[in-house]
Scaffold this motif. Structure first.
Motif, mmCIF file in Angstrom:
data_model
loop_
_atom_site.group_PDB
_atom_site.id
_atom_site.type_symbol
_atom_site.label_atom_id
_atom_site.label_comp_id
_atom_site.label_asym_id
_atom_site.label_seq_id
_atom_site.Cartn_x
_atom_site.Cartn_y
_atom_site.Cartn_z
ATOM 1 N N LEU A 80 0.832 -1.246 0.012
ATOM 2 C CA LEU A 80 -0.094 0.101 0.104
ATOM 3 C C LEU A 80 0.860 1.167 0.110
ATOM 4 N N GLU A 81 1.936 1.339 0.717
ATOM 5 C CA GLU A 81 2.982 2.355 0.872
ATOM 6 C C GLU A 81 3.517 2.613 -0.597
ATOM 7 N N ILE A 82 3.690 1.633 -1.444
ATOM 8 C CA ILE A 82 4.184 1.780 -2.730
ATOM 9 C C ILE A 82 2.951 2.383 -3.607
ATOM 10 N N ALA A 83 1.763 2.186 -3.228
ATOM 11 C CA ALA A 83 0.706 2.340 -4.212
ATOM 12 C C ALA A 83 0.559 3.865 -3.972
ATOM 13 N N VAL A 84 0.795 4.236 -2.919
ATOM 14 C CA VAL A 84 0.699 5.603 -2.499
ATOM 15 C C VAL A 84 1.572 6.466 -3.082
ATOM 16 N N LEU A 85 2.866 5.991 -3.148
ATOM 17 C CA LEU A 85 3.891 6.669 -4.056
ATOM 18 C C LEU A 85 3.547 6.925 -5.285
ATOM 19 N N LEU A 86 3.007 5.639 -6.043
ATOM 20 C CA LEU A 86 2.670 5.693 -7.317
ATOM 21 C C LEU A 86 1.341 6.826 -7.563
ATOM 22 N N ALA A 87 0.555 6.931 -6.785
ATOM 23 C CA ALA A 87 -0.676 7.811 -6.720
ATOM 24 C C ALA A 87 0.095 9.409 -6.755
ATOM 25 N N MET A 88 1.207 9.578 -6.057
ATOM 26 C CA MET A 88 1.589 10.880 -5.879
ATOM 27 C C MET A 88 2.568 11.195 -7.123
ATOM 28 N N GLY A 89 2.540 10.276 -8.194
ATOM 29 C CA GLY A 89 3.332 10.672 -9.277
ATOM 30 C C GLY A 89 4.951 10.277 -9.138
ATOM 31 N N SER A 90 5.260 9.783 -8.382
ATOM 32 C CA SER A 90 6.718 9.547 -7.976
ATOM 33 C C SER A 90 7.695 8.814 -9.207
ATOM 34 N N SER A 91 8.472 9.532 -9.858
ATOM 35 C CA SER A 91 9.194 8.811 -11.127
ATOM 36 C C SER A 91 10.246 8.138 -10.282
ATOM 37 N N VAL A 92 10.772 8.812 -9.406
ATOM 38 C CA VAL A 92 12.125 8.099 -8.457
ATOM 39 C C VAL A 92 11.754 7.842 -7.230
ATOM 40 N N VAL A 93 11.782 6.447 -6.982
ATOM 41 C CA VAL A 93 11.411 5.843 -5.808
ATOM 42 C C VAL A 93 12.423 5.268 -4.825
ATOM 43 N N LEU A 94 12.309 5.835 -3.674
ATOM 44 C CA LEU A 94 13.447 5.229 -2.615
ATOM 45 C C LEU A 94 12.768 4.130 -1.711
ATOM 46 N N LEU A 95 13.246 3.102 -1.676
ATOM 47 C CA LEU A 95 12.492 1.967 -0.711
ATOM 48 C C LEU A 95 13.487 1.694 0.405
ATOM 49 N N ASP A 96 13.099 1.908 1.572
ATOM 50 C CA ASP A 96 14.053 1.696 2.973
ATOM 51 C C ASP A 96 13.530 0.458 3.598
ATOM 52 N N GLU A 97 14.426 -0.689 3.035
ATOM 53 C CA GLU A 97 14.257 -1.958 3.774
ATOM 54 C C GLU A 97 12.852 -2.297 3.698
ATOM 55 N N PRO A 98 12.372 -2.331 2.415
ATOM 56 C CA PRO A 98 10.878 -2.736 2.171
ATOM 57 C C PRO A 98 10.516 -4.136 2.707
ATOM 58 N N MET A 99 11.471 -5.237 2.643
ATOM 59 C CA MET A 99 11.382 -6.547 3.107
ATOM 60 C C MET A 99 11.639 -6.541 4.824
ATOM 61 N N ALA A 100 11.672 -5.455 5.409
ATOM 62 C CA ALA A 100 11.981 -5.536 7.072
ATOM 63 C C ALA A 100 10.615 -5.905 7.838
ATOM 64 N N GLY A 101 10.846 -6.908 8.585
ATOM 65 C CA GLY A 101 9.398 -7.490 9.402
ATOM 66 C C GLY A 101 8.637 -8.287 8.482
ATOM 67 N N LEU A 102 8.954 -8.393 7.217
ATOM 68 C CA LEU A 102 7.926 -9.833 6.450
ATOM 69 C C LEU A 102 8.471 -10.938 6.703
ATOM 70 N N GLY A 103 7.239 -11.828 6.721
ATOM 71 C CA GLY A 103 7.486 -13.320 6.930
ATOM 72 C C GLY A 103 7.576 -13.641 5.379
ATOM 73 N N THR A 104 8.214 -14.802 5.583
ATOM 74 C CA THR A 104 8.910 -15.610 4.337
ATOM 75 C C THR A 104 7.808 -15.553 3.118
ATOM 76 N N ALA A 105 6.627 -15.848 3.618
ATOM 77 C CA ALA A 105 5.646 -16.087 2.558
ATOM 78 C C ALA A 105 5.015 -14.747 2.044
ATOM 79 N N ASP A 106 5.375 -13.469 2.265
ATOM 80 C CA ASP A 106 5.108 -12.223 1.944
ATOM 81 C C ASP A 106 6.280 -11.786 0.970
ATOM 82 N N VAL A 107 7.412 -11.932 1.025
ATOM 83 C CA VAL A 107 8.481 -11.700 0.194
ATOM 84 C C VAL A 107 8.125 -11.736 -1.084
#
Length: 258
Positions: A165-192
């Motif tokens: 959802l955070e990524i969808a928000v960035l897309l909605a804001m028109g972001s052409s350059v996207v910085l992702l700060d540890e997107p996998m942090a805290g995710l379970g193996t199944a979510d990766v």
């Protein structure tokens, strides 16, 4: 240290020149040169305290550098505020969620769409369903695979779905350059795998991505190039194969993990 990987590909989507930060006499980041080409995905790795998040904070405008420049599409934004950088296409996620937990999934994205279009930031001003902005919000949810959860409160999502959802928000804001700060942090193996697919899709859409990530298999599987930070310096930025074979990287980074 300078990287040469994106130097011959026209104007970089993102560039930092001689970037540095010194606080109270302590050198936090030193003389970082990095160019990221349009549509490129650069993974940023390094031990804890290497300067990865500091680099993102300087690029996004949260902190001001004490040396160097930040450029977006060739324009100097070093002294530009966070919101102004967002308006010209720079978006960032954080290690902790920045969503509105009581609003629905689609409302979170709809607010970002309204902001980009210059409308009110109030949920009360939402027009009827089916207007252009609402339709766009749904399209972004399709992109990240959350359209089926559009009416769920953001706070009730799983950790992995919050990241999407955070990524969808960035897309909605028109972001052409996207910085992702540890997107996998805290995710379970199944979510990766699902989040990896989303990141691969936004890169395939032509957006430029920089990603700080500790999951080496994720970085090596997604990145065109890998930038290695150590003690506030950029050691190398090159293809994953060359980075992993570099003796300096093996000593400074991989050795720290042993």
């Amino acid at each position: 240290m300078s990287d040469d990987g994106a130097g011959g590909l026209g104007t970089p989507a993102l560039e930092v020149r001689g970037l540095g930060l010194t606080i109270g006499g302590a050198r936090i980041l030193a003389d970082v040169d990095l160019r990221v080409a349009p549509g490129e995905l650069v993974g940023v790795i390094g031990p804890n305290g290497a300067g990865k998040t500091t680099l993102f904070n300087l690029i996004s405008g949260i902190h001001r550098p004490t040396a160097g420049q930040v450029l977006l599409d060739g324009d100097d934004v070093t002294r530009t505020a966070v919101a102004a950088r967002s308006r010209v296409g720079l978006g960032r996620t954080f290690q902790t969620s920045s969503l509105f937990p009581r609003l629905s999934v689609v409302e979170n994205v709809r607010l970002a769409t309204q902001r980009r279009r210059g409308g009110s930031l109030s949920v009360l001003s939402f027009p009827r369903r089916g207007d252009a902005a609402s339709t766009e919000a749904v399209e972004h949810l399709v992109t990240v695979g959350l359209v089926h959860r559009s009416e769920v409160a953001a706070g009730d999502l799983s950790h992995g779905d919050k990241r999407k959802l955070e990524i969808a928000v960035l897309l909605a804001m028109g972001s052409s350059v996207v910085l992702l700060d540890e997107p996998m942090a805290g995710l379970g193996t199944a979510d990766v795998p699902g989040l990896v697919r989303v990141i691969r899709d936004i890169k395939a859409s032509g957006r430029t991505v920089m990603m700080v990530e500790h999951h080496m298999d994720v970085v090596l599987g997604l990145a065109d190039r890998v930038a290695v930070m150590h003690h506030g310096e950029l050691l190398i930025c090159d293809t994953p194969d060359k980075v992993m074979a570099d003796e300096t990287v093996q000593t400074a980074y991989l050795g720290d993990l042993a």
